[in-house]
Write a protein that holds these residues in place. Structure first.
Motif, PDB file in Angstrom:
ATOM      1  N   LEU A 126       0.857  -1.124  -0.076  1.00 27.00           N
ATOM      2  CA  LEU A 126       0.032   0.100  -0.117  1.00 27.00           C
ATOM      3  C   LEU A 126       0.905   1.144  -0.085  1.00 27.00           C
ATOM      4  O   LEU A 126       0.331   2.392   0.112  1.00 27.00           O
ATOM      5  N   ASP A 127       2.270   1.009  -0.037  1.00 24.57           N
ATOM      6  CA  ASP A 127       3.265   2.374   0.054  1.00 24.57           C
ATOM      7  C   ASP A 127       2.746   3.362  -1.016  1.00 24.57           C
ATOM      8  O   ASP A 127       2.716   4.639  -0.457  1.00 24.57           O
ATOM      9  N   GLU A 128       2.266   3.257  -2.348  1.00 27.36           N
ATOM     10  CA  GLU A 128       1.941   4.045  -3.012  1.00 27.36           C
ATOM     11  C   GLU A 128       0.511   5.080  -2.782  1.00 27.36           C
ATOM     12  O   GLU A 128       0.232   5.899  -3.215  1.00 27.36           O
ATOM     13  N   HIS A 129      -0.131   4.312  -1.674  1.00 29.65           N
ATOM     14  CA  HIS A 129      -1.587   4.973  -1.480  1.00 29.65           C
ATOM     15  C   HIS A 129      -1.861   5.703  -0.164  1.00 29.65           C
ATOM     16  O   HIS A 129      -2.882   5.759   0.140  1.00 29.65           O
ATOM     17  N   LEU A 130      -0.672   5.922   0.576  1.00 29.24           N
ATOM     18  CA  LEU A 130      -0.612   6.346   1.926  1.00 29.24           C
ATOM     19  C   LEU A 130      -1.628   7.490   1.999  1.00 29.24           C
ATOM     20  O   LEU A 130      -1.988   7.742   2.981  1.00 29.24           O
ATOM     21  N   GLU A 131      -1.464   8.436   1.013  1.00 31.51           N
ATOM     22  CA  GLU A 131      -2.044   9.650   1.232  1.00 31.51           C
ATOM     23  C   GLU A 131      -3.434   9.797   0.739  1.00 31.51           C
ATOM     24  O   GLU A 131      -4.185  10.719   0.641  1.00 31.51           O
ATOM     25  N   ARG A 132      -3.961   8.718   0.204  1.00 35.96           N
ATOM     26  CA  ARG A 132      -5.150   8.751  -0.605  1.00 35.96           C
ATOM     27  C   ARG A 132      -6.206   8.455   0.974  1.00 35.96           C
ATOM     28  O   ARG A 132      -6.177   7.934   1.994  1.00 35.96           O
ATOM     29  N   LYS A 133      -7.640   8.737   0.523  1.00 31.80           N
ATOM     30  CA  LYS A 133      -8.860   8.572   1.301  1.00 31.80           C
ATOM     31  C   LYS A 133      -9.541   7.322   0.562  1.00 31.80           C
ATOM     32  O   LYS A 133      -9.413   6.739  -0.197  1.00 31.80           O
ATOM     33  N   PRO A 134      -9.968   6.517   1.794  1.00 31.33           N
ATOM     34  CA  PRO A 134     -10.683   5.434   1.469  1.00 31.33           C
ATOM     35  C   PRO A 134     -11.758   5.425   0.041  1.00 31.33           C
ATOM     36  O   PRO A 134     -11.743   4.349  -0.685  1.00 31.33           O
ATOM     37  N   ALA A 135     -12.343   6.637  -0.036  1.00 31.15           N
ATOM     38  CA  ALA A 135     -13.290   6.542  -1.200  1.00 31.15           C
ATOM     39  C   ALA A 135     -12.415   6.373  -2.334  1.00 31.15           C
ATOM     40  O   ALA A 135     -13.244   6.054  -3.325  1.00 31.15           O
ATOM     41  N   ASN A 136     -11.298   6.543  -2.439  1.00 32.58           N
ATOM     42  CA  ASN A 136     -10.341   6.536  -3.697  1.00 32.58           C
ATOM     43  C   ASN A 136      -9.552   5.276  -3.957  1.00 32.58           C
ATOM     44  O   ASN A 136      -8.672   5.383  -4.565  1.00 32.58           O
ATOM     45  N   LEU A 137     -10.105   4.231  -3.033  1.00 34.73           N
ATOM     46  CA  LEU A 137      -9.313   3.208  -3.225  1.00 34.73           C
ATOM     47  C   LEU A 137     -10.458   1.945  -3.897  1.00 34.73           C
ATOM     48  O   LEU A 137     -11.661   2.185  -3.682  1.00 34.73           O
ATOM     49  N   SER A 138      -9.846   0.698  -4.163  1.00 28.49           N
ATOM     50  CA  SER A 138     -10.725  -0.249  -4.779  1.00 28.49           C
ATOM     51  C   SER A 138     -11.042  -1.029  -3.482  1.00 28.49           C
ATOM     52  O   SER A 138     -10.516  -0.749  -2.241  1.00 28.49           O
ATOM     53  N   GLY A 139     -12.012  -1.976  -3.927  1.00 25.45           N
ATOM     54  CA  GLY A 139     -12.320  -2.648  -2.467  1.00 25.45           C
ATOM     55  C   GLY A 139     -11.448  -3.477  -1.872  1.00 25.45           C
ATOM     56  O   GLY A 139     -11.173  -3.700  -0.739  1.00 25.45           O
ATOM     57  N   GLY A 140     -10.411  -4.034  -2.787  1.00 22.11           N
ATOM     58  CA  GLY A 140      -9.288  -4.989  -2.258  1.00 22.11           C
ATOM     59  C   GLY A 140      -8.407  -4.113  -1.641  1.00 22.11           C
ATOM     60  O   GLY A 140      -7.842  -4.681  -0.569  1.00 22.11           O
ATOM     61  N   GLN A 141      -7.853  -2.807  -1.994  1.00 21.82           N
ATOM     62  CA  GLN A 141      -7.231  -1.763  -1.260  1.00 21.82           C
ATOM     63  C   GLN A 141      -7.776  -1.493   0.061  1.00 21.82           C
ATOM     64  O   GLN A 141      -7.063  -1.685   1.094  1.00 21.82           O
ATOM     65  N   ARG A 142      -9.222  -1.301   0.090  1.00 21.18           N
ATOM     66  CA  ARG A 142      -9.643  -1.090   1.450  1.00 21.18           C
ATOM     67  C   ARG A 142      -9.429  -2.115   2.433  1.00 21.18           C
ATOM     68  O   ARG A 142      -9.095  -1.944   3.554  1.00 21.18           O
ATOM     69  N   GLN A 143      -9.789  -3.302   2.109  1.00 28.42           N
ATOM     70  CA  GLN A 143      -9.427  -4.670   2.710  1.00 28.42           C
ATOM     71  C   GLN A 143      -8.242  -4.606   3.214  1.00 28.42           C
ATOM     72  O   GLN A 143      -7.922  -4.887   4.444  1.00 28.42           O
ATOM     73  N   ARG A 144      -7.213  -4.296   2.398  1.00 33.96           N
ATOM     74  CA  ARG A 144      -5.901  -4.208   3.028  1.00 33.96           C
ATOM     75  C   ARG A 144      -5.575  -3.325   3.902  1.00 33.96           C
ATOM     76  O   ARG A 144      -4.576  -3.444   5.057  1.00 33.96           O
ATOM     77  N   VAL A 145      -6.296  -2.020   3.942  1.00 33.00           N
ATOM     78  CA  VAL A 145      -5.863  -1.132   4.884  1.00 33.00           C
ATOM     79  C   VAL A 145      -6.620  -1.429   6.115  1.00 33.00           C
ATOM     80  O   VAL A 145      -5.935  -1.421   7.047  1.00 33.00           O
ATOM     81  N   ALA A 146      -7.708  -2.263   6.217  1.00 32.98           N
ATOM     82  CA  ALA A 146      -8.182  -2.708   7.411  1.00 32.98           C
ATOM     83  C   ALA A 146      -7.436  -3.797   7.915  1.00 32.98           C
ATOM     84  O   ALA A 146      -7.125  -3.858   9.199  1.00 32.98           O
ATOM     85  N   MET A 147      -6.771  -4.796   7.047  1.00 37.29           N
ATOM     86  CA  MET A 147      -5.737  -5.512   7.677  1.00 37.29           C
ATOM     87  C   MET A 147      -4.445  -4.755   8.207  1.00 37.29           C
ATOM     88  O   MET A 147      -3.934  -5.283   9.099  1.00 37.29           O
ATOM     89  N   GLY A 148      -4.043  -3.703   7.589  1.00 38.21           N
ATOM     90  CA  GLY A 148      -2.916  -2.896   7.987  1.00 38.21           C
ATOM     91  C   GLY A 148      -3.418  -2.464   9.594  1.00 38.21           C
ATOM     92  O   GLY A 148      -2.287  -2.516  10.295  1.00 38.21           O
ATOM     93  N   ARG A 149      -4.469  -1.945   9.788  1.00 41.43           N
ATOM     94  CA  ARG A 149      -4.829  -1.668  11.127  1.00 41.43           C
ATOM     95  C   ARG A 149      -4.502  -2.709  12.110  1.00 41.43           C
ATOM     96  O   ARG A 149      -4.329  -2.495  13.319  1.00 41.43           O
ATOM     97  N   ALA A 150      -4.916  -4.159  11.677  1.00 37.81           N
ATOM     98  CA  ALA A 150      -4.682  -5.106  12.441  1.00 37.81           C
ATOM     99  C   ALA A 150      -3.381  -5.339  12.485  1.00 37.81           C
ATOM    100  O   ALA A 150      -2.727  -5.578  13.913  1.00 37.81           O
ATOM    101  N   ILE A 151      -2.393  -5.217  11.694  1.00 34.83           N
ATOM    102  CA  ILE A 151      -1.010  -5.730  11.690  1.00 34.83           C
ATOM    103  C   ILE A 151      -0.323  -4.662  12.572  1.00 34.83           C
ATOM    104  O   ILE A 151       0.678  -5.206  13.247  1.00 34.83           O
ATOM    105  N   VAL A 152      -0.561  -3.406  12.484  1.00 41.55           N
ATOM    106  CA  VAL A 152       0.261  -2.418  13.109  1.00 41.55           C
ATOM    107  C   VAL A 152       0.246  -2.689  14.553  1.00 41.55           C
ATOM    108  O   VAL A 152       1.257  -1.926  15.467  1.00 41.55           O
TER     109      VAL A 152
END
Ligand code: ADP
Ligand code: ADP
Length: 228
Positions: A126-152
């Motif tokens: 997700l390195d390339e997308h750090l400054e984006r807002k969820p609305a501008n992400l694909s479903g898969g990217q959003r899912q990965r952000v949710a996992m990022g929350r868990a990983i961190v």
């Protein structure tokens, strides 16, 4: 990482039939366990009991051998990944991932937060997308952000509550592969709830089948396939 032991867990809502009825499972350190069964069989209730969002009526819950029945969710150090992503729409990807760290006030320095967020983002591509807002992400990217929350949060285990059920079939297949790879790479103990047979048979090390709150069987996908 941690082992999770369920010992004769029971959950009763009111005085009706138990939603979870005498469930015992030993989940090993690093294991990926799938919890499967029809709607209403008690999957979410069991997951919420483990994470601490639901009181345990009777039985014991152990994390690394320690009884945690009465512990607050925050003390259990488990991380839940939800199907609706639960991302904050007004925050960037970076801030969404950083959020759990900022919640534990004063525990992490700005540098530590930055390091953890970037590490999680890189693990999840997700390195390339750090400054984006969820609305501008694909479903898969959003899912990965949710996992990022868990990983961190460096949690001891991941609990997935039907994380892919809102995605279309193509993306679901893709995310299924990603989650399986990520889990293996990180070797983190995971419990994954689904009612999807394909997910149940392809994702995990073992599959636990629930019916009306009762554990029907628990076996590897291979063993389940080979049954008559
Ligand atoms: P699943 O996740 O497998 O669909 P649930 O754990 O949501 O199943 O539900 C198991 C059973 O417990 C169902 O009969 C459901 O109606 C009941 N149940 C779930 N949550 C509550 C609640 N908060 N109050 C009363 N009954 C509930
Ligand atoms: P606060 O009380 O600081 O406003 P919350 O009540 O939202 O924050 O959550 C406090 C802590 O409880 C979280 O940092 C987390 O450790 C734990 N927690 C709450 N909900 C969950 C969940 N669904 N999955 C895992 N942990 C949770």
């Amino acid at each position: 990482m941690a082992s999770i032991t369920l010992k004769n867990l029971v959950k009763k809502y009111g005085d009706g039939f138990p939603a979870v009825n005498d469930v015992s499972i030993d989940i090993a350190d690093g294991e990926f366990l799938i919890l499967v069964g029809p709607s209403g069989c008690g999957k979410s209730t069991l997951l919420r009991m483990i994470v601490g969002l639901e009181d345990i009526t009777s039985g014991d819950l152990l994390i690394d051998g320690q009884r945690v029945n009465e512990k607050e969710p925050r003390e259990r150090n488990l991380s839940m990944v939800f199907q609706n992503y639960a991302l904050y729409p007004h925050l960037t990807v970076y801030e969404n991932i950083a959020f759990p760290l900022r919640l534990s006030k004063g525990k992490f320095s700005q540098e530590e937060i930055d390091r953890k967020v970037r590490h999680a983002a890189s693990t999840l591509d997700l390195d390339e997308h750090l400054e984006r807002k969820p609305a501008n992400l694909s479903g898969g990217q959003r899912q990965r952000v949710a996992m990022g929350r868990a990983i961190v949060r460096d949690a001891d285990a991941f609990l997935f509550d039907e994380p892919l059920s809102n995605l279309d079939a193509k993306l679901r297949g893709q995310m299924r592969t990603e989650i399986a790879q990520l889990q293996r790479r990180m070797g983190i103990t995971s419990i994954y709830v689904t009612h999807d047979q394909t997910e149940a048979m392809t994702l995990g090390d073992r599959v636990a089948v629930l019916k009306k709150g009762v554990l029907q069987q628990i076996a590897s996908p291979r063993e389940l396939y080979e049954q008559p």
